[in-house]
Design an enzyme around this catalytic site. Structure first.
Site, mmCIF file in Angstrom:
data_model
loop_
_atom_site.group_PDB
_atom_site.id
_atom_site.type_symbol
_atom_site.label_atom_id
_atom_site.label_comp_id
_atom_site.label_asym_id
_atom_site.label_seq_id
_atom_site.Cartn_x
_atom_site.Cartn_y
_atom_site.Cartn_z
ATOM 1 N N PHE A 1 64.357 5.205 42.486
ATOM 2 C CA PHE A 1 63.557 4.200 41.768
ATOM 3 C C PHE A 1 62.811 4.773 40.566
ATOM 4 O O PHE A 1 62.052 4.061 39.919
ATOM 5 C CB PHE A 1 62.567 3.528 42.736
ATOM 6 C CG PHE A 1 61.654 4.479 43.482
ATOM 7 C CD1 PHE A 1 60.478 4.955 42.905
ATOM 8 C CD2 PHE A 1 61.968 4.893 44.771
ATOM 9 C CE1 PHE A 1 59.637 5.810 43.582
ATOM 10 C CE2 PHE A 1 61.117 5.768 45.466
ATOM 11 C CZ PHE A 1 59.950 6.225 44.859
ATOM 12 N N GLU B 1 46.154 14.505 38.025
ATOM 13 C CA GLU B 1 46.243 13.140 37.486
ATOM 14 C C GLU B 1 45.014 12.787 36.637
ATOM 15 O O GLU B 1 45.132 12.097 35.623
ATOM 16 C CB GLU B 1 46.417 12.133 38.638
ATOM 17 C CG GLU B 1 47.774 12.310 39.330
ATOM 18 C CD GLU B 1 48.040 11.295 40.430
ATOM 19 O OE1 GLU B 1 47.164 10.457 40.731
ATOM 20 O OE2 GLU B 1 49.155 11.338 40.980
ATOM 21 N N ASN C 1 52.868 -3.301 42.583
ATOM 22 C CA ASN C 1 51.921 -3.229 43.709
ATOM 23 C C ASN C 1 50.475 -3.021 43.239
ATOM 24 O O ASN C 1 49.635 -2.524 43.983
ATOM 25 C CB ASN C 1 52.368 -2.186 44.735
ATOM 26 C CG ASN C 1 52.413 -0.778 44.184
ATOM 27 O OD1 ASN C 1 52.195 -0.564 42.995
ATOM 28 N ND2 ASN C 1 52.683 0.182 45.039
ATOM 29 N N THR D 1 52.018 1.073 50.416
ATOM 30 C CA THR D 1 52.715 1.010 49.122
ATOM 31 C C THR D 1 53.392 -0.343 48.910
ATOM 32 O O THR D 1 53.314 -0.924 47.828
ATOM 33 C CB THR D 1 53.786 2.129 49.048
ATOM 34 O OG1 THR D 1 53.151 3.370 49.333
ATOM 35 C CG2 THR D 1 54.439 2.193 47.688
ATOM 36 N N LYS E 1 47.674 -1.299 37.555
ATOM 37 C CA LYS E 1 49.001 -1.353 36.943
ATOM 38 C C LYS E 1 49.186 -2.630 36.102
ATOM 39 O O LYS E 1 48.385 -3.584 36.212
ATOM 40 C CB LYS E 1 50.060 -1.269 38.045
ATOM 41 C CG LYS E 1 50.057 0.071 38.789
ATOM 42 C CD LYS E 1 51.247 0.160 39.741
ATOM 43 C CE LYS E 1 51.239 1.459 40.514
ATOM 44 N NZ LYS E 1 52.454 1.622 41.348
ATOM 45 N N ARG F 1 42.848 5.228 49.103
ATOM 46 C CA ARG F 1 44.171 4.892 49.652
ATOM 47 C C ARG F 1 44.052 3.823 50.752
ATOM 48 O O ARG F 1 44.906 2.956 50.879
ATOM 49 C CB ARG F 1 44.878 6.154 50.145
ATOM 50 C CG ARG F 1 45.238 7.059 48.961
ATOM 51 C CD ARG F 1 45.936 8.324 49.391
ATOM 52 N NE ARG F 1 47.286 8.087 49.880
ATOM 53 C CZ ARG F 1 48.345 7.816 49.115
ATOM 54 N NH1 ARG F 1 48.207 7.723 47.794
ATOM 55 N NH2 ARG F 1 49.541 7.643 49.637
ATOM 56 N N HIS G 1 47.599 2.272 41.704
ATOM 57 C CA HIS G 1 48.040 3.610 42.113
ATOM 58 C C HIS G 1 46.796 4.415 42.438
ATOM 59 O O HIS G 1 45.763 4.240 41.792
ATOM 60 C CB HIS G 1 48.798 4.302 40.962
ATOM 61 C CG HIS G 1 48.992 5.776 41.190
ATOM 62 N ND1 HIS G 1 50.041 6.282 41.933
ATOM 63 C CD2 HIS G 1 48.240 6.851 40.818
ATOM 64 C CE1 HIS G 1 49.924 7.597 42.004
ATOM 65 N NE2 HIS G 1 48.843 7.973 41.332
ATOM 66 N N ARG H 1 46.427 -4.176 47.774
ATOM 67 C CA ARG H 1 47.851 -4.540 47.621
ATOM 68 C C ARG H 1 48.212 -5.793 48.419
ATOM 69 O O ARG H 1 49.085 -6.559 48.008
ATOM 70 C CB ARG H 1 48.726 -3.342 48.008
ATOM 71 C CG ARG H 1 48.707 -2.255 46.920
ATOM 72 C CD ARG H 1 49.280 -0.971 47.424
ATOM 73 N NE ARG H 1 49.501 0.002 46.359
ATOM 74 C CZ ARG H 1 49.678 1.300 46.583
ATOM 75 N NH1 ARG H 1 49.650 1.774 47.830
ATOM 76 N NH2 ARG H 1 49.887 2.119 45.582
ATOM 77 N N TYR I 1 54.709 10.653 36.668
ATOM 78 C CA TYR I 1 55.352 10.437 37.975
ATOM 79 C C TYR I 1 56.423 11.480 38.267
ATOM 80 O O TYR I 1 57.342 11.210 39.045
ATOM 81 C CB TYR I 1 55.982 9.049 38.001
ATOM 82 C CG TYR I 1 55.070 7.909 38.435
ATOM 83 C CD1 TYR I 1 54.307 7.991 39.598
ATOM 84 C CD2 TYR I 1 55.033 6.722 37.716
ATOM 85 C CE1 TYR I 1 53.512 6.927 40.014
ATOM 86 C CE2 TYR I 1 54.242 5.652 38.128
ATOM 87 C CZ TYR I 1 53.480 5.769 39.286
ATOM 88 O OH TYR I 1 52.712 4.713 39.705
HETATM 89 P P1 CMP Z 1 52.522 4.470 43.528
HETATM 90 O O1 CMP Z 1 51.464 4.681 44.547
HETATM 91 O O2 CMP Z 1 52.121 4.244 42.133
HETATM 92 O O3 CMP Z 1 53.511 5.745 43.561
HETATM 93 C C1 CMP Z 1 54.866 5.664 43.182
HETATM 94 C C2 CMP Z 1 55.346 4.254 43.052
HETATM 95 O O4 CMP Z 1 56.739 4.070 43.148
HETATM 96 C C3 CMP Z 1 54.801 3.414 44.173
HETATM 97 O O5 CMP Z 1 53.423 3.228 44.001
HETATM 98 C C4 CMP Z 1 55.656 2.156 44.064
HETATM 99 O O6 CMP Z 1 55.099 1.198 43.189
HETATM 100 C C5 CMP Z 1 56.942 2.679 43.440
HETATM 101 N N1 CMP Z 1 58.122 2.536 44.309
HETATM 102 C C6 CMP Z 1 59.208 1.817 44.040
HETATM 103 N N2 CMP Z 1 60.103 1.898 45.033
HETATM 104 C C7 CMP Z 1 59.571 2.689 45.977
HETATM 105 C C8 CMP Z 1 59.994 3.154 47.255
HETATM 106 N N3 CMP Z 1 61.189 2.797 47.771
HETATM 107 N N4 CMP Z 1 59.165 3.949 47.957
HETATM 108 C C9 CMP Z 1 57.950 4.320 47.459
HETATM 109 N N5 CMP Z 1 57.490 3.922 46.240
HETATM 110 C C10 CMP Z 1 58.287 3.109 45.511
#
Ligand code: CMP
Length: 136
Positions: free
Chosen positions: A60, A129, A115, A94, A12, A88, A118, A105, A52
């Site tokens: 969010f 994807e 973070n 996350t 990212k 993962r 992805h 992370r 997304y």
């Molecule tokens: P990612 O794995 O890219 O998938 C969706 C993204 O939403 C996640 O990582 C986070 O960076 C972002 N995000 C922001 N707020 C939240 C939340 N409350 N819960 C989960 N993902 C979030």
């Protein structure tokens, strides 16, 4: 049982900006994930919204799309045994503050938004994807 799988990884904007791509790639390679293809690009907010879209009802969503399109990203196809769950595991939780020691992370994430990486969460989403970024 172990399956040969492919998964999509995104480095990212926060991690690309801090020149962490090579460090992150080394973690994948060290853990037997082969980088089959990769490219650096910047996407638009509309493209981020398409990518997304599973999160479109989340509070969010808007910030997430604005963030992913805010700067260059690096996208990769990773291949290996159980690549989806392995990636993962290597990424960690996350929210970096909940991530286990030595996960990407935990090492590099700044916040739940920034973070650093992805990774696809299922075989079906990995296919969608990968196709999104590597159409052929
Ligand atoms: P990612 O794995 O890219 O998938 C969706 C993204 O939403 C996640 O990582 C986070 O960076 C972002 N995000 C922001 N707020 C939240 C939340 N409350 N819960 C989960 N993902 C979030």
């Amino acid at each position: 049982m172990s399956n040969l799988e492919q998964t999509l990884s995104i480095i990212k904007p926060d991690a690309v900006e801090r020149d962490l791509s090579e460090n992150i790639k080394k973690i994948f390679i060290k853990n037997n994930l082969e980088i089959k293809d990769s490219k650096k690009l910047q996407i638009t907010k509309d493209e981020a919204a398409e990518f997304y879209k599973v999160h479109q009802s989340k509070p969010f969503f808007n910030d997430l799309c604005a963030y992913l399109s805010s700067g260059p990203i690096e996208v990769m196809i990773l291949e290996g045994k159980n690549a989806i769950s392995l990636n993962r595991k290597l990424m960690g939780a996350t929210d970096p503050k909940n991530a286990e020691e030595n996960t990407i992370r935990k090492l590099y994430g700044i916040s739940i938004d920034k973070n650093s990486v992805h990774g696809s969460d299922s075989v079906d989403n990995a296919k969608i994807e990968i196709k999104f970024f590597f159409k052929n």
